[in-house]
Design an enzyme around this catalytic site. Sequence first.
Site, mmCIF file in Angstrom:
data_model
loop_
_atom_site.group_PDB
_atom_site.id
_atom_site.type_symbol
_atom_site.label_atom_id
_atom_site.label_comp_id
_atom_site.label_asym_id
_atom_site.label_seq_id
_atom_site.Cartn_x
_atom_site.Cartn_y
_atom_site.Cartn_z
ATOM 1 N N HIS A 83 -58.595 73.566 48.890
ATOM 2 C CA HIS A 83 -59.609 73.536 48.087
ATOM 3 C C HIS A 83 -61.371 73.611 49.007
ATOM 4 O O HIS A 83 -61.727 74.244 47.470
ATOM 5 C CB HIS A 83 -59.698 71.822 47.234
ATOM 6 C CG HIS A 83 -60.349 70.476 47.397
ATOM 7 N ND1 HIS A 83 -59.385 69.988 47.648
ATOM 8 C CD2 HIS A 83 -61.667 70.627 46.842
ATOM 9 C CE1 HIS A 83 -60.421 68.950 47.578
ATOM 10 N NE2 HIS A 83 -61.915 69.039 47.049
ATOM 11 N N ASP A 205 -53.584 69.606 51.858
ATOM 12 C CA ASP A 205 -54.924 70.268 51.258
ATOM 13 C C ASP A 205 -55.626 70.222 52.453
ATOM 14 O O ASP A 205 -56.314 70.083 52.652
ATOM 15 C CB ASP A 205 -55.423 69.596 50.568
ATOM 16 C CG ASP A 205 -56.928 70.109 49.986
ATOM 17 O OD1 ASP A 205 -56.629 71.548 50.356
ATOM 18 O OD2 ASP A 205 -57.464 69.662 48.768
ATOM 19 N N SER A 595 -64.447 65.682 50.673
ATOM 20 C CA SER A 595 -63.176 66.045 50.927
ATOM 21 C C SER A 595 -63.546 67.060 52.604
ATOM 22 O O SER A 595 -64.186 67.433 52.511
ATOM 23 C CB SER A 595 -63.061 67.248 50.166
ATOM 24 O OG SER A 595 -63.116 66.789 48.397
HETATM 25 N N1 ARG Z 1 -60.239 65.970 42.875
HETATM 26 C C1 ARG Z 1 -60.213 66.300 43.961
HETATM 27 C C2 ARG Z 1 -61.711 66.598 44.070
HETATM 28 O O1 ARG Z 1 -62.012 65.838 43.334
HETATM 29 C C3 ARG Z 1 -59.558 68.078 44.351
HETATM 30 C C4 ARG Z 1 -59.512 69.420 43.306
HETATM 31 C C5 ARG Z 1 -59.266 70.249 43.806
HETATM 32 N N2 ARG Z 1 -57.626 70.278 43.288
HETATM 33 C C6 ARG Z 1 -57.341 70.700 41.827
HETATM 34 N N3 ARG Z 1 -56.512 70.441 41.901
HETATM 35 N N4 ARG Z 1 -57.943 70.760 40.932
HETATM 36 O O2 ARG Z 1 -62.064 67.511 44.572
HETATM 37 N N1 GLU Z 2 -61.940 66.021 46.255
HETATM 38 C C1 GLU Z 2 -63.171 65.702 46.280
HETATM 39 C C2 GLU Z 2 -64.087 66.411 46.689
HETATM 40 O O1 GLU Z 2 -64.237 67.832 47.005
HETATM 41 C C3 GLU Z 2 -63.392 64.322 47.047
HETATM 42 C C4 GLU Z 2 -62.409 63.250 46.435
HETATM 43 C C5 GLU Z 2 -63.212 61.753 45.861
HETATM 44 O O2 GLU Z 2 -64.074 62.063 44.880
HETATM 45 O O3 GLU Z 2 -63.920 61.123 46.456
HETATM 46 O O4 GLU Z 2 -65.042 65.764 47.792
#
Ligand code: ARG
Ligand code: GLU
Length: 659
Positions: A83, A205, A595
């Site tokens: 991502h 991921d 991330s």
């Molecule tokens: N929750 C993670 C973050 O805050 C991953 C986001 C990307 N993945 C998704 N399915 N939208 O960035």
């Molecule tokens: N998916 C989040 C990011 O892009 C990390 C998840 C979180 O917030 O800990 O940084």
Amino acid sequence: MKRIFVTLMTLLLSLPVWADEGMWLPSLIGERIGDMQKKGFRLTADDIYSINQASMKDAVVLFDGGCTGELVSAEGLLLTNHHCGYGAIQSHSTVEHDYLTHGFWARTHAEELPNKDLSVCFLVRMEDITERLAAGEDREEIIRAACEEGVGYHAAIEQMYYGNQQFLFVYEQFDDVRLVGTPPSSIGKFGGDTDNWIWPRHTGDFSVFRIYASKDNKPAAYSPDNVPYRPKRFLPISTRGVREGDFTMIYGFPGNTQEYILSDAISYIAERSDPAKIAIRTGRLDIMARAQASDPALRIHYAAKHASVANAWKKWQGEVLGITRRKTVSSKRIYEQQFGAWAQSHPEYSTILADLRGEYSRIMDAYFAREIIFETLASLPYSYSEEERAEDCFSHREPTERELFHYLFAEYDKRCPQDYRVEAFTEGVGECGSTDAYADKVFDELWTRSDTLSSRKLLASVKERLGAIVDSLGTKSLRNLNSKRLNELYTIYIKGLREWDDARAFYPDANLTLRVAYGSIRGYEYADGEYHIPQTTLEGIMAKDNQEVYDYNIPQALRDVHARKDYGRWGSRVNGKLTVPVCFLATNHTTGGNSGSPVINGNGELVGINFDRTWRSTMSDIEFDPSICRNIAVDIRYVLMVIDRIGNASYLIDEMELR
Ligand code: ARG
Ligand code: GLU
């Protein structure tokens, strides 16, 4: 008094021994190293951060300004999340070469794909310059001098503890970063938004890049003559895996936390701001989801938008739940009362709580209005481009777009505080007779392009209102409920807090500077009687596999690998069964920006790549609850298995140092 309180709180909350809160500054990690070693870290503070010799920090980068990446070979090979590489992957994807769907693996260096506007930054060094500034040295001059230390260097001064300390950060930036490989989205984004922020998790991921440099190993703009960068340090990889209780450390760039804010701000977030934003987004997501379910062209059209709106929407729900469950507002209030009692006899701090509260009540409505305007009026399109109009699905979008205008106009109207209204909106509603009629007017003009006067007027008025709010708060950096005055007051408050609560281990809030978090592999009690173990496997992917459901339709190659149990050295026996570990949970304190961060074991070896938290963990941006806050990482053995068996790219693994 204070001691009694602390004891009481400890009993009340009955913190487990692995309370691993904290995002620590690498240059000060010596203060934590004893604790880290006690918990299973077998290296030294100098191994983590040193300016005299290569250290682990030289293997970690800020990736694309908002994620983290880690070096895993002597030839500049880098791992981050799928991502995080998504933009780059998407930009190379066409109908003929759809790398998002099918994945991509460069077979030679020549096939690695350059990316415009993608850069990575190494931290060269960091320095506490609080005293230099106090002695009158010029900020700009310090920054300018630091930039001249090397090619591609840039520098920034960042506040820690609301300015009680100031640190200089010097970075080396590389702009030639090429895409080397990515799994198909059905692995890299497996589970999609359904599984986002969720445990058990099965998302692969990750994506692979390579940093290129000039022949003398210095940063250089893209050139075919550039060569793979030779890093000072890269991370060796452990294929021995992790077990519950094992030490883990995360080295990365967490973006934004607010661990020391007053109960007033926490109740604002949990009782006012988050609930309003969640409610607005719920309606917005419904409108998009209905359109998506009704028409395949619209499913694709709204996919990215839906995903990004849903990401924070889910995060905020977990945050509210966590704060409510933990009663953070009232426990913070007690804490503040205790501090306030102490502060009575310390003139420097005796009015600080009242001053903070006063400033909060002055700015809260203005800030709330800003949030509401962002979520409503400012999130609508104020023009439709020629490109969009040429798309096949454009006419299909009409009812949905109109509905969004109606809905968001009404939400704005219902929720924005009276003193902070958008002038043109009020006028427009007055002229048209109702918000619905006004929404139709603005939308009709935009859609047909007959005349966009009304939308231009509205947009200008929205911007004017937002500008006026920012001016009244006196600061441009408004990621959180904040103002210039609040920041000044917090400088004093935090100083007092650290004097008073001298047993507490303070660490500065995240601000996208390099940090170390450490903890261990742990499951958690998800609900009464329901314990979540901290590891998932390929068996879980097979159980979710479903050709009918987009988010769970894995590539045939993965089914084949599973059928043959052809895992090579990436396989492992879990409960007696040969499989591949996929994701794991740990107690590391992380946030957005972490991330792609390396998850490192006690020997300094890479065991996983961080990519998420469980949704109820997201309260850790405000208060870390050791009983439920967990980060989620993809197990490096799954990463290697996918590179090897799905990508047939084992030559990349040959570059790495496996242990
Ligand atoms: N929750 C993670 C973050 O805050 C991953 C986001 C990307 N993945 C998704 N399915 N939208 O960035
Ligand atoms: N998916 C989040 C990011 O892009 C990390 C998840 C979180 O917030 O800990 O940084």
